[in-house]
Design a protein around this motif. Structure first.
Motif, PDB file in Angstrom:
ATOM      1  N   GLY A 194     -10.660   7.013  -2.844  1.00  0.00           N
ATOM      2  CA  GLY A 194     -10.292   6.205  -1.692  1.00  0.00           C
ATOM      3  C   GLY A 194      -9.212   5.169  -1.880  1.00  0.00           C
ATOM      4  O   GLY A 194      -8.827   4.505  -0.912  1.00  0.00           O
ATOM      5  N   ALA A 195      -8.676   4.989  -3.089  1.00  0.00           N
ATOM      6  CA  ALA A 195      -7.597   4.018  -3.266  1.00  0.00           C
ATOM      7  C   ALA A 195      -6.362   4.494  -2.505  1.00  0.00           C
ATOM      8  O   ALA A 195      -6.007   5.667  -2.552  1.00  0.00           O
ATOM      9  N   VAL A 196      -5.714   3.572  -1.782  1.00  0.00           N
ATOM     10  CA  VAL A 196      -4.531   3.897  -0.980  1.00  0.00           C
ATOM     11  C   VAL A 196      -3.343   3.136  -1.563  1.00  0.00           C
ATOM     12  O   VAL A 196      -3.328   1.907  -1.584  1.00  0.00           O
ATOM     13  N   GLN A 197      -2.369   3.876  -2.004  1.00  0.00           N
ATOM     14  CA  GLN A 197      -1.204   3.304  -2.684  1.00  0.00           C
ATOM     15  C   GLN A 197       0.038   3.524  -1.823  1.00  0.00           C
ATOM     16  O   GLN A 197       0.235   4.612  -1.271  1.00  0.00           O
ATOM     17  N   MET A 198       0.872   2.506  -1.700  1.00  0.00           N
ATOM     18  CA  MET A 198       2.133   2.601  -0.974  1.00  0.00           C
ATOM     19  C   MET A 198       3.260   2.725  -1.994  1.00  0.00           C
ATOM     20  O   MET A 198       3.384   1.895  -2.900  1.00  0.00           O
ATOM     21  N   VAL A 199       4.061   3.777  -1.862  1.00  0.00           N
ATOM     22  CA  VAL A 199       5.162   4.037  -2.783  1.00  0.00           C
ATOM     23  C   VAL A 199       6.434   4.025  -1.957  1.00  0.00           C
ATOM     24  O   VAL A 199       6.620   4.864  -1.075  1.00  0.00           O
ATOM     25  N   HIS A 200       7.349   3.073  -2.233  1.00  0.00           N
ATOM     26  CA  HIS A 200       8.490   2.905  -1.343  1.00  0.00           C
ATOM     27  C   HIS A 200       9.568   2.045  -1.981  1.00  0.00           C
ATOM     28  O   HIS A 200       9.327   1.349  -2.969  1.00  0.00           O
ATOM     29  N   SER A 201      10.751   2.115  -1.382  1.00  0.00           N
ATOM     30  CA  SER A 201      11.827   1.209  -1.761  1.00  0.00           C
ATOM     31  C   SER A 201      11.661  -0.025  -0.890  1.00  0.00           C
ATOM     32  O   SER A 201      11.995  -0.023   0.295  1.00  0.00           O
ATOM     33  N   SER A 202      11.136  -1.082  -1.473  1.00  0.00           N
ATOM     34  CA  SER A 202      10.664  -2.237  -0.715  1.00  0.00           C
ATOM     35  C   SER A 202      11.747  -3.288  -0.499  1.00  0.00           C
ATOM     36  O   SER A 202      12.399  -3.721  -1.447  1.00  0.00           O
ATOM     37  N   TYR A 203      11.888  -3.715   0.756  1.00  0.00           N
ATOM     38  CA  TYR A 203      12.839  -4.763   1.096  1.00  0.00           C
ATOM     39  C   TYR A 203      12.224  -6.147   0.967  1.00  0.00           C
ATOM     40  O   TYR A 203      12.906  -7.160   1.177  1.00  0.00           O
ATOM     41  N   VAL A 204      10.939  -6.214   0.638  1.00  0.00           N
ATOM     42  CA  VAL A 204      10.258  -7.497   0.424  1.00  0.00           C
ATOM     43  C   VAL A 204       9.761  -7.541  -1.015  1.00  0.00           C
ATOM     44  O   VAL A 204       9.812  -6.551  -1.741  1.00  0.00           O
ATOM     45  N   GLY A 205       9.255  -8.701  -1.411  1.00  0.00           N
ATOM     46  CA  GLY A 205       8.742  -8.837  -2.769  1.00  0.00           C
ATOM     47  C   GLY A 205       9.856  -8.695  -3.784  1.00  0.00           C
ATOM     48  O   GLY A 205      10.905  -9.347  -3.670  1.00  0.00           O
TER      49      GLY A 205
END
Length: 255
Positions: A194-205
């Motif tokens: 159930g772990a949900v991971q976001m994988v992306h080129s992030s404009y924040v952080g």
């Protein structure tokens, strides 16, 4: 006056760096926990991609030789796992740390910069999906998703809190999803357990490609979310397996 001009320039850049939708804290654990940046070598990365490509081609041959629907279904299941393994073990780790930029279009991990839409299309290209990387990357995030999978595998959410949205995604089950937000596009990777991971080129952080817990990602904030579970779509997996070219439909921005 100078501040107003700067704001206008930033807003003008949004359309090129974010893939918009066409409609308007808990830390992860286990395999989803953020980890120290893996070592990266361009030759080693390309060699790993070639090894996965060879495995894909061998599996494609077995699929073509399969004599029964059950045998073909078994090969598709193997293909789905091979695609996820390539992304999880090699492609996503290699791209982590690559700087985000409004107009980033780099082909190579950690060299140059990459925008969110280009991250999605480039990593799928690296995985072996035959697609029009540049044209697709410039589309709204909903258009990107609709070109990757069918309506049967797409769900839409409006006015849902971030926590509730993550719970709804978790209920959809493990797999790979492409997520469209008001001004962003990303992958969601749901694990067994159930772990949900976001994988992306992030404009924040950090302003780089990251893999992070979806619950605590500032980039997940959005009034409208559209979600395509590409790993559940046997047509998508078969196209990847057989190396079939993916046409772009409904494009509003040309290359």
């Amino acid at each position: 006056m100078k501040i107003s001009v700067l704001v206008l320039l930033l807003l003008a850049g949004l359309r090129g760096c974010f893939a918009q939708t066409s409609a308007p804290d808990t830390a992860a654990t286990g395999p989803d926990a953020p980890t120290a940046l893996a070592a990266y070598s361009a030759p080693a990365y390309r060699a790993a991609l070639h090894r996965f490509e060879a495995r894909r081609l061998r599996l494609a041959g077995r699929y073509r030789r399969a004599a029964t629907p059950a045998a073909r279904a078994a090969r598709i299941a193997e293909a789905r796992q091979l695609l996820l393994t390539a992304l999880d073990s090699t492609i996503f780790p290699a791209w982590e740390g690559t700087p985000w930029a409004f107009y980033g279009t780099t082909w190579e991990p950690r060299r140059g910069s990459i925008a969110c839409g280009y991250f999605v299309t480039t990593t799928l290209h690296d995985a072996g999906l035959r697609l029009q990387r540049t044209v697709l990357a410039k589309q709204t995030s909903e258009t990107i998703i609709k070109n990757l999978t069918s309506e049967a595998h797409i769900t839409r959410y409006r006015g849902v809190t971030q926590a509730d949205f993550v719970e709804k995604v978790r209920a959809l089950g493990p797999g790979l999803y492409v997520l469209g937000l008001d001004f962003h596009v990303a992958f969601l990777r749901v694990r067994e357990g159930g772990a949900v991971q976001m994988v992306h080129s992030s404009y924040v952080g950090p302003g780089t490609v990251v893999r992070e817990a979806a619950e605590s990602s500032d980039a997940l904030a959005s009034k409208y979310r559209v979600l395509g579970k590409v790993s559940a779509d046997n047509v998508f997996v078969r196209r990847w397996l057989l190396g079939e070219a993916l046409a772009v439909h409904g494009a509003t921005v040309k290359e």
